[in-house]
Design a protein around this motif. Sequence first.
Motif, PDB file in Angstrom:
ATOM      1  N   GLN A 118     157.353 149.764 -11.762  1.00 48.54           N
ATOM      2  CA  GLN A 118     157.261 149.207 -12.817  1.00 48.54           C
ATOM      3  C   GLN A 118     158.297 147.642 -12.068  1.00 48.54           C
ATOM      4  O   GLN A 118     158.359 148.533 -11.322  1.00 48.54           O
ATOM      5  CB  GLN A 118     158.671 149.314 -14.397  1.00 48.54           C
ATOM      6  N   MET A 119     157.464 146.661 -12.667  1.00 48.46           N
ATOM      7  CA  MET A 119     158.658 145.761 -11.372  1.00 48.46           C
ATOM      8  C   MET A 119     160.481 146.043 -12.305  1.00 48.46           C
ATOM      9  O   MET A 119     160.769 145.635 -13.060  1.00 48.46           O
ATOM     10  CB  MET A 119     158.111 144.367 -12.771  1.00 48.46           C
ATOM     11  N   PHE A 159     171.350 138.393 -12.151  1.00 45.20           N
ATOM     12  CA  PHE A 159     170.297 138.886 -11.984  1.00 45.20           C
ATOM     13  C   PHE A 159     171.134 138.412 -13.549  1.00 45.20           C
ATOM     14  O   PHE A 159     171.552 138.741 -15.263  1.00 45.20           O
ATOM     15  CB  PHE A 159     170.902 140.322 -12.504  1.00 45.20           C
ATOM     16  N   LEU A 160     169.123 138.728 -14.916  1.00 49.34           N
ATOM     17  CA  LEU A 160     169.066 137.893 -16.865  1.00 49.34           C
ATOM     18  C   LEU A 160     168.274 139.216 -16.835  1.00 49.34           C
ATOM     19  O   LEU A 160     167.593 138.812 -16.719  1.00 49.34           O
ATOM     20  CB  LEU A 160     168.842 136.750 -16.723  1.00 49.34           C
ATOM     21  N   ASP A 161     168.774 139.967 -18.371  1.00 54.62           N
ATOM     22  CA  ASP A 161     167.706 140.539 -18.235  1.00 54.62           C
ATOM     23  C   ASP A 161     167.252 140.298 -19.753  1.00 54.62           C
ATOM     24  O   ASP A 161     167.652 139.985 -20.800  1.00 54.62           O
ATOM     25  CB  ASP A 161     168.813 141.849 -19.187  1.00 54.62           C
ATOM     26  N   ALA A 162     165.741 140.318 -19.405  1.00 52.96           N
ATOM     27  CA  ALA A 162     164.334 138.922 -20.552  1.00 52.96           C
ATOM     28  C   ALA A 162     164.541 140.246 -21.478  1.00 52.96           C
ATOM     29  O   ALA A 162     163.500 139.639 -22.586  1.00 52.96           O
ATOM     30  CB  ALA A 162     163.170 138.624 -20.017  1.00 52.96           C
ATOM     31  N   GLY A 163     164.547 141.076 -21.590  1.00 50.43           N
ATOM     32  CA  GLY A 163     164.167 142.669 -22.973  1.00 50.43           C
ATOM     33  C   GLY A 163     163.595 143.942 -22.293  1.00 50.43           C
ATOM     34  O   GLY A 163     163.180 143.262 -21.192  1.00 50.43           O
ATOM     35  N   ASN A 164     163.508 145.085 -22.454  1.00 49.45           N
ATOM     36  CA  ASN A 164     163.929 146.379 -21.778  1.00 49.45           C
ATOM     37  C   ASN A 164     163.885 146.337 -20.791  1.00 49.45           C
ATOM     38  O   ASN A 164     163.094 146.890 -20.238  1.00 49.45           O
ATOM     39  CB  ASN A 164     162.050 146.201 -22.794  1.00 49.45           C
ATOM     40  N   GLY A 165     164.923 146.044 -19.475  1.00 50.63           N
ATOM     41  CA  GLY A 165     165.159 145.887 -18.752  1.00 50.63           C
ATOM     42  C   GLY A 165     164.308 145.243 -17.441  1.00 50.63           C
ATOM     43  O   GLY A 165     164.158 145.315 -16.631  1.00 50.63           O
ATOM     44  N   ASN A 166     163.556 143.707 -17.925  1.00 53.09           N
ATOM     45  CA  ASN A 166     162.282 143.003 -17.723  1.00 53.09           C
ATOM     46  C   ASN A 166     163.734 141.774 -16.828  1.00 53.09           C
ATOM     47  O   ASN A 166     164.575 141.190 -18.112  1.00 53.09           O
ATOM     48  CB  ASN A 166     161.396 142.484 -18.308  1.00 53.09           C
ATOM     49  N   ILE A 167     163.580 142.166 -15.201  1.00 50.65           N
ATOM     50  CA  ILE A 167     165.247 141.467 -14.902  1.00 50.65           C
ATOM     51  C   ILE A 167     164.483 140.348 -14.624  1.00 50.65           C
ATOM     52  O   ILE A 167     163.338 140.190 -13.480  1.00 50.65           O
ATOM     53  CB  ILE A 167     165.878 142.336 -13.919  1.00 50.65           C
ATOM     54  N   LEU A 168     165.024 138.830 -14.523  1.00 50.60           N
ATOM     55  CA  LEU A 168     164.487 137.662 -14.710  1.00 50.60           C
ATOM     56  C   LEU A 168     165.967 137.471 -13.191  1.00 50.60           C
ATOM     57  O   LEU A 168     167.012 137.156 -13.505  1.00 50.60           O
ATOM     58  CB  LEU A 168     164.219 136.930 -14.445  1.00 50.60           C
ATOM     59  N   ALA A 169     165.755 137.167 -11.952  1.00 43.96           N
ATOM     60  CA  ALA A 169     166.722 136.844 -11.083  1.00 43.96           C
ATOM     61  C   ALA A 169     166.945 135.667 -10.440  1.00 43.96           C
ATOM     62  O   ALA A 169     165.862 135.345 -10.818  1.00 43.96           O
ATOM     63  CB  ALA A 169     166.851 137.828 -10.019  1.00 43.96           C
TER      64      ALA A 169
END
Length: 182
Positions: free
Chosen positions: A5-6, A53-63
């Motif tokens: 996964q990403m 690091f920010l969680d966009a939901g379901n462990g999809n991380i935007l950094a």
Amino acid sequence: MKIEQMHHVAYRCKDAKETVEWYTQMLNMDFVLAIAEDQVPSTHEPDPYMHLFLDAGNGNILAFFELPTKPEMGRDPNTPAWVQHIAFKVKDRDTLVAFKEHLEAKGVEVLGVTDHSIFHSIYFFDPNGHRIELACPDPEEEALLKRLDAVKWDMLEEWSRTKRAPQHAAWLHAKELRKEEA
């Protein structure tokens, strides 16, 4: 061997605190981690940074990285602003419209709702100038994706040869034609 996964996607930001506050308040993301160092671990280059690091939901991380010693960030002048963007999925059209209303009430200029047939989107910019898209599935998404899947390789091959938009899925934006075909 296959990617699982990403892990995260990283972009630059102008101001770390402003970025965290904007994403937590505007998009309800969770702020999960901050790392700050004076030296880049991979290159050993001396360069202070803040990595968020920010969680966009379901462990999809935007950094994001704030790089205070580097020149002001900009965009690639050869790439239109609509091309490079970060797209997030929301549950349904009601959620999409609620986000649109929330963002506009906070003073964010929002484009859309745009109907892409297989999904619907709104577009806006974060305080760093990154274009953001929120998208929700169309109720007919599954059937439409099957039709698109059947022609994807032919479309890619034709595009590769001609650099012109193949017409294999011209029906996609013609809602009246889609309804007649059903």
